[in-house]
Design a protein around this motif. Structure first.
Motif, PDB file in Angstrom:
ATOM      1  N   GLU A  34       0.834  -1.207   0.000  1.00  0.00           N
ATOM      2  CA  GLU A  34       0.000   0.000   0.000  1.00  0.00           C
ATOM      3  C   GLU A  34       0.863   1.249   0.000  1.00  0.00           C
ATOM      4  OE1 GLU A  34      -4.082  -0.153   2.042  1.00  0.00           O
ATOM      5  OE2 GLU A  34      -2.878  -1.584   3.192  1.00  0.00           O
ATOM      6  N   TYR A  96      -8.996 -11.388   4.529  1.00  0.00           N
ATOM      7  CA  TYR A  96      -9.389  -9.972   4.462  1.00  0.00           C
ATOM      8  C   TYR A  96      -8.826  -9.387   3.172  1.00  0.00           C
ATOM      9  CZ  TYR A  96      -9.178  -4.928   5.379  1.00  0.00           C
ATOM     10  OH  TYR A  96      -9.289  -3.572   5.270  1.00  0.00           O
ATOM     11  N   CYS A  97      -9.632  -8.581   2.482  1.00  0.00           N
ATOM     12  CA  CYS A  97      -9.119  -8.033   1.228  1.00  0.00           C
ATOM     13  C   CYS A  97      -9.542  -6.586   1.024  1.00  0.00           C
ATOM     14  CB  CYS A  97      -9.563  -8.887   0.039  1.00  0.00           C
ATOM     15  SG  CYS A  97     -11.294  -8.731  -0.391  1.00  0.00           S
ATOM     16  N   LYS A  98      -8.724  -5.885   0.250  1.00  0.00           N
ATOM     17  CA  LYS A  98      -9.042  -4.562  -0.255  1.00  0.00           C
ATOM     18  C   LYS A  98      -9.029  -4.631  -1.774  1.00  0.00           C
ATOM     19  CE  LYS A  98      -7.239  -1.684   3.523  1.00  0.00           C
ATOM     20  NZ  LYS A  98      -6.301  -0.581   3.883  1.00  0.00           N
ATOM     21  N   TYR A 100      -9.197  -2.568  -5.526  1.00  0.00           N
ATOM     22  CA  TYR A 100      -8.948  -1.320  -6.249  1.00  0.00           C
ATOM     23  C   TYR A 100      -9.325  -1.515  -7.713  1.00  0.00           C
ATOM     24  CZ  TYR A 100      -5.933  -0.415  -2.195  1.00  0.00           C
ATOM     25  OH  TYR A 100      -5.437  -0.252  -0.922  1.00  0.00           O
ATOM     26  N   PHE A 105      -9.452   2.949  -4.651  1.00  0.00           N
ATOM     27  CA  PHE A 105      -9.986   2.024  -3.651  1.00  0.00           C
ATOM     28  C   PHE A 105     -11.512   1.996  -3.754  1.00  0.00           C
ATOM     29  CE2 PHE A 105     -11.694   1.465   0.725  1.00  0.00           C
ATOM     30  CZ  PHE A 105     -11.281   0.150   0.926  1.00  0.00           C
ATOM     31  N   GLU A 108     -13.691  -3.056   0.793  1.00  0.00           N
ATOM     32  CA  GLU A 108     -12.963  -4.096   1.515  1.00  0.00           C
ATOM     33  C   GLU A 108     -13.951  -5.105   2.073  1.00  0.00           C
ATOM     34  OE1 GLU A 108     -10.891  -2.271   4.808  1.00  0.00           O
ATOM     35  OE2 GLU A 108     -12.538  -0.857   5.093  1.00  0.00           O
ATOM     36  N   HIS A 109     -13.452  -6.285   2.366  1.00  0.00           N
ATOM     37  CA  HIS A 109     -14.312  -7.331   2.926  1.00  0.00           C
ATOM     38  C   HIS A 109     -13.505  -8.193   3.875  1.00  0.00           C
ATOM     39  CE1 HIS A 109     -16.407 -11.292   3.031  1.00  0.00           C
ATOM     40  NE2 HIS A 109     -17.472 -10.498   3.125  1.00  0.00           N
ATOM     41  N   GLU A 110     -14.105  -8.511   5.008  1.00  0.00           N
ATOM     42  CA  GLU A 110     -13.507  -9.424   5.983  1.00  0.00           C
ATOM     43  C   GLU A 110     -14.367 -10.666   6.085  1.00  0.00           C
ATOM     44  OE1 GLU A 110     -12.721  -9.733  10.785  1.00  0.00           O
ATOM     45  OE2 GLU A 110     -12.568  -7.764   9.830  1.00  0.00           O
ATOM     46  N   LYS A 134      -5.655  -6.644  -2.763  1.00  0.00           N
ATOM     47  CA  LYS A 134      -4.703  -6.963  -1.693  1.00  0.00           C
ATOM     48  C   LYS A 134      -5.384  -7.899  -0.707  1.00  0.00           C
ATOM     49  CE  LYS A 134      -2.144  -5.194   2.277  1.00  0.00           C
ATOM     50  NZ  LYS A 134      -1.899  -4.066   3.203  1.00  0.00           N
TER      51      LYS A 134
END
Length: 603
Positions: A34, A96-98, A100, A105, A108-110, A134
């Motif tokens: 990042e 967990y991801c971000k 783009y 951006f 995101e999701h957990e 990511k």
């Protein structure tokens, strides 16, 4: 190998873009991605085949070393159509991801086991798009619901190789700005109706325009119902009378319309969202199975008839793909193997399975007990994470008729002190009531194995049948499961069946883990709960165990451990590569031994 099948079989649109296949990939062990803006980086160091995690052979990498931070990147052609919404879907990303798009951006999701999506319409370039993801998957964080994925570097015992990153299909839909968000089907067998809950996307302003849902319901190519329904709100509910339908009543009799493993009848439903002029804005195809599950008199009932469940434990792992099946047809093959052996369902163990597996279970007729991966320890963070994943599981899988039971907790994993710890007992009962609160169509087991709290099924684990020469051990096993009283008092040597201040209230008792006979094939090495040397002895030991099960006057079903070998566990009826270890017809013969057809267990 690219997984090309449509990934959401109960909510199908004709137009979609599959993003599986080759992606750029990079490890980021120092977590500098990042800071150095990898979301704008032109090229990554490696390539990976999505949707297979880097630890798997089918990913093209096949590296088992721990890398907690990884990056994905793919260049795709998606037109920027201002009249439509562009939705980017992920089947599952662990953990967990971000995400783009074109360096921006988007969300995101957990949670490593459930589906999620983002509206990326505002982030698109004219035509060529760059999607970057990511992923963070902390190996040693025991507050994460990880199930059988080990939190140490090498798999051992009942713990398997860790999976990091994208492990289900990535795909894109472009839909009209006004579209159907979801539909939910709820069977009411006693009233003869099915309830359909429709929801449009939240951006629609019903006060400024008029919208209609056109629906058509078919059963075995016969039209059952169709109508044009005005949407007075973005969410509406409609009851469709099935049993009183004249066409239906004329053509179908008795239980020829209900869903069961023996008769996996499905109703096909097409939905169209239209504006006032009749222009079709969105079309979705779906289906449902008309069925009811409840408990009564110490038995599980399916469609108001006592139903004895013969389940097999299914871990859902493959040697080349780990959590990801190499092909969708592999789900079908596993179910067909199980049915060939006389099992009528499975307990999908410590894994929330791909919707395509559930689709095959729906269409082939195969009961499923749905689980989520457990966390190893109890903390407020672990409890919160598990509850969140379960709400997403029910939201995604509600319409699958094959799922008849939810199993939120297993063998006190994540609740090690539940026997006397009131906090952990409250968590167990909360999970039980929460699942019933958001899904009134299924049974819920509070803690599968032992130390149950409030529960619809008393689920007991017992691997104490012993090896062939351990005659006394076998006799004790047989006695311990022979009656309700014995099952409740001495089925285990270490754990009580119920946690303190909780007791059996007449719910059905099922032996939901047992067996686990290890049989080495070729140069295999590994372990099981007992062992045999050849196929003939395997059948002999299987017979011995099943004779103990079927003589029981207290049991109303079972789940045998297990369908396949997995890594160092060699206690499957099939090898890890799905090769039968014995004559499957003989397994079926033993699964079809006589059992008491009705039991009345008093609370």
């Amino acid at each position: 190998m690219t997984r090309q099948e449509y990934p959401r079989p109960q909510f199908v649109r004709d137009e979609w873009i599959n993003l599986n296949g080759t992606w750029q990939f990079q490890f980021d062990d120092d977590n500098i991605g990042e800071k150095k803006q990898y979301f704008n980086k032109e090229t990554f160091e490696k390539e990976i085949q999505v949707p297979f995690v880097y630890q798997s052979l089918l990913s093209g990498i096949g590296e088992r070393a721990v890398h907690e931070y990884v990056w994905y990147k793919k260049e795709v052609v998606i037109s920027n159509d201002s009249a439509k919404k562009t939705i980017l879907h992920f089947g599952a990303v662990d953990y967990y991801c971000k995400v783009y798009v074109n360096g921006q951006f988007v969300g995101e999701h957990e949670g490593g086991h459930t589906s999620f999506s983002f509206d990326i319409s505002n982030y698109l370039a004219e035509e060529n798009q760059t999607i970057t993801v990511k992923v963070y998957d902390p190996l040693k964080d025991e507050t994460i619901p990880r199930g059988k994925q080990f939190w140490e570097e090498e798999p051992r015992a009942i713990w398997y190789t860790n999976s990091t990153g994208i492990w289900q299909t990535v795909w894109v839909e472009q839909v009209n700005k006004e579209h159907i968000e979801k539909v939910r089907f709820t069977s009411d067998l006693d009233s003869g109706v099915v309830w359909m809950d429709f929801a449009l996307n939240e951006e629609i302003d019903i006060s400024k325009a008029t919208y209609y849902i056109n629906y058509k319901m078919m059963f075995k190519n016969t039209l059952i119902a169709e109508d044009r329904m005005k949407m007075n709100n973005i969410a509406e509910k409609r009851a469709v009378d099935i049993i009183q339908n004249k066409i239906f009543r004329t053509n179908f009799h008795d239980d020829g319309y209900t869903w069961s493993p023996e008769h996996p009848n499905l109703f096909d439903v097409s939905l169209e969202l239209c504006d006032e002029s009749g222009t079709v804005l969105d079309r979705v195809d779906s289906y449902f199975g008309y069925r009811k599950v409840h408990t009564e008199k110490g038995m599980v009932y399916l469609n108001n008839k006592p139903y004895y469940q013969k389940l097999v434990l299914d871990q859902g792992y493959w040697p080349e793909g780990l959590l990801t099946a190499p092909k969708a047809e592999d789900f079908k093959k596993d179910i067909e193997f199980a049915k060939e052996m006389g099992f009528n369902g499975c307990r999908k163990h410590q894994k929330t399975e791909d919707p395509l597996f559930l689709h095959y279970a729906d269409t082939l007729g195969f009961l499923v007990w749905g689980e989520c991966a457990s966390a190893p320890i109890y903390t407020k963070t672990a409890a919160t994470r598990l509850m969140k994943e379960w709400m997403e599981i029910v939201e995604r899988d509600y319409n699958h008729p094959s799922i008849i039971t939810w199993v939120p907790l297993n063998e006190s994993w994540g609740i090690p002190d539940i026997h006397s710890d009131k906090t952990q007992q409250h968590f167990s009962t909360t999970m039980y009531h929460m699942l019933h609160a958001i899904d009134g169509t299924r049974l819920v087991i509070s803690n599968d194995g032992w130390e149950a709290t409030d529960t619809d099924i008393c689920a007991i684990h017992n691997y104490g049948h012993g090896n062939a020469e351990e005659k006394e051990k076998y006799q004790y096993f047989k006695e311990s499961i022979s009656t309700v009283e014995n099952l409740l008092t001495h089925a285990h040597s270490k754990w009580d069946v119920y946690a303190a201040n909780h007791a059996h209230k007449g719910e059905p008792i099922l032996l939901t883990e047992f067996g686990g006979i290890a049989f080495k094939m070729g140069d295999q090495s590994g372990w099981g709960y007992t062992s045999v040397e050849n196929a003939e002895d395997y059948i002999t030991e299987y017979r011995k165990i099943m004779e103990a099960i079927f003589q029981s006057k207290g049991l109303w079903g079972y789940c045998y451990t297990q369908l396949t070998d997995v890594e160092q566990e060699i206690n499957g009826i099939l090898t890890y590569e799905r090769v039968p270890k014995c004559d499957l017809a003989k397994i079926k013969e033993l699964n079809n031994l006589f059992f008491p057809e009705r039991l009345a267990i008093k609370g």
